[in-house]
Design a protein around this motif. Structure first.
Motif, mmCIF file in Angstrom:
data_model
loop_
_atom_site.group_PDB
_atom_site.id
_atom_site.type_symbol
_atom_site.label_atom_id
_atom_site.label_comp_id
_atom_site.label_asym_id
_atom_site.label_seq_id
_atom_site.Cartn_x
_atom_site.Cartn_y
_atom_site.Cartn_z
ATOM 1 N N UNK A 154 0.836 13.552 3.792
ATOM 2 C CA UNK A 154 -0.031 13.254 2.649
ATOM 3 C C UNK A 154 0.299 11.877 2.070
ATOM 4 N N UNK A 155 1.581 11.527 2.033
ATOM 5 C CA UNK A 155 1.974 10.187 1.591
ATOM 6 C C UNK A 155 1.421 9.121 2.530
ATOM 7 N N UNK A 156 1.488 9.382 3.829
ATOM 8 C CA UNK A 156 0.949 8.429 4.803
ATOM 9 C C UNK A 156 -0.566 8.301 4.655
ATOM 10 N N UNK A 157 -1.245 9.412 4.427
ATOM 11 C CA UNK A 157 -2.701 9.381 4.239
ATOM 12 C C UNK A 157 -3.052 8.526 3.029
ATOM 13 N N UNK A 158 -2.320 8.708 1.940
ATOM 14 C CA UNK A 158 -2.569 7.926 0.730
ATOM 15 C C UNK A 158 -2.359 6.442 1.006
ATOM 16 N N UNK A 159 -1.264 6.115 1.672
ATOM 17 C CA UNK A 159 -0.955 4.708 1.953
ATOM 18 C C UNK A 159 -2.031 4.075 2.829
ATOM 19 N N UNK A 160 -2.504 4.797 3.822
ATOM 20 C CA UNK A 160 -3.537 4.256 4.709
ATOM 21 C C UNK A 160 -4.859 4.085 3.979
ATOM 22 N N UNK A 161 -5.309 5.130 3.302
ATOM 23 C CA UNK A 161 -6.619 5.093 2.648
ATOM 24 C C UNK A 161 -6.652 4.096 1.494
ATOM 25 N N UNK A 162 -5.562 4.007 0.748
ATOM 26 C CA UNK A 162 -5.523 3.143 -0.430
ATOM 27 C C UNK A 162 -4.936 1.766 -0.139
ATOM 28 N N UNK A 163 -4.545 1.545 1.110
ATOM 29 C CA UNK A 163 -3.985 0.267 1.545
ATOM 30 C C UNK A 163 -2.749 -0.130 0.736
ATOM 31 N N UNK A 219 -11.049 2.935 -3.935
ATOM 32 C CA UNK A 219 -11.648 3.399 -2.686
ATOM 33 C C UNK A 219 -13.127 3.059 -2.612
ATOM 34 N N UNK A 220 -13.553 2.601 -1.439
ATOM 35 C CA UNK A 220 -14.984 2.507 -1.177
ATOM 36 C C UNK A 220 -15.374 3.756 -0.381
ATOM 37 N N UNK A 221 -16.630 3.887 -0.006
ATOM 38 C CA UNK A 221 -17.102 5.102 0.666
ATOM 39 C C UNK A 221 -16.375 5.341 1.985
ATOM 40 N N UNK A 222 -16.139 4.304 2.753
ATOM 41 C CA UNK A 222 -15.463 4.466 4.040
ATOM 42 C C UNK A 222 -14.013 4.916 3.845
ATOM 43 N N UNK A 223 -13.313 4.329 2.873
ATOM 44 C CA UNK A 223 -11.928 4.717 2.607
ATOM 45 C C UNK A 223 -11.856 6.151 2.107
ATOM 46 N N UNK A 224 -12.817 6.550 1.290
ATOM 47 C CA UNK A 224 -12.868 7.923 0.770
ATOM 48 C C UNK A 224 -13.052 8.913 1.924
ATOM 49 N N UNK A 225 -13.960 8.620 2.831
ATOM 50 C CA UNK A 225 -14.199 9.507 3.983
ATOM 51 C C UNK A 225 -12.961 9.576 4.872
ATOM 52 N N UNK A 226 -12.314 8.436 5.070
ATOM 53 C CA UNK A 226 -11.096 8.410 5.880
ATOM 54 C C UNK A 226 -10.003 9.235 5.221
#
Length: 158
Positions: free
Chosen positions: A25-34, A82-89
């Motif tokens: 979950x931490x990795x997901x946050x880091x990737x999606x939120x850059x 987040x933009x739409x693509x980052x939210x979906x990711x």
């Protein structure tokens, strides 16, 4: 710099699996939120695990946890991150994290509900002060928002 609350039935993710889930979950946050690979920046990702007691999770008024592994994840992020693509990711990465972290012996069908909520600018308080997007970008290091910083300083409570 999200606040993440993950809910699932008690004991669905034993200790080592829960540790894997938190890491993913931490990795997901880091990737999606850059968020850069910097422990000080990633420290701002807060995760709370809420295990629900047997019989307290129903679908349509029926406890289906014998057949289904229901998992709810609520993610609060500052509006504008987040933009739409980052939210979906983000939603896909969270679902994948739950699937990957589940014990190999888990036979129930995974059913996820992921809600990503934007907290309106000026509505998030941290350490006794209101933070706005530039402060979040400075603290979390959002790579795509560094141009918004200007002279942003982290607020301090008085």
């Amino acid at each position: 710099m999200p606040n993440i609350v993950a809910r699932f039935p008690r004991n669905a993710f034993p200790d080592e699996h829960r540790e894997t889930l938190v890491r993913l979950l931490n990795e997901a946050a880091a990737q999606a939120e850059q968020i850069p690979d910097d422990a000080r920046k990633r420290f701002l990702c807060w995760i709370v695990i809420d295990e629900i007691a047997p019989g307290l999770w129903t679908c349509g008024g029926i406890d289906v946890t014998e057949q289904v592994l229901p998992c709810m994840v609520r993610i609060d992020v500052p509006a504008g991150v987040l933009d739409a693509a980052a939210r979906a990711r983000y939603v896909r990465l969270v679902h994948d994290a739950l699937r990957t972290a589940a014990p190999a012996a888990e036979r129930r069908k995974l059913s996820t509900s992921v809600i990503v909520r934007d907290v309106p600018d000026g509505s998030w308080g941290a350490n006794g002060a209101i933070w706005r997007l530039p402060e979040f970008a400075a603290a979390a290091g959002f790579e795509h928002l560094q141009s918004t910083l200007g002279a942003a300083k982290l607020p301090t409570a008085s």
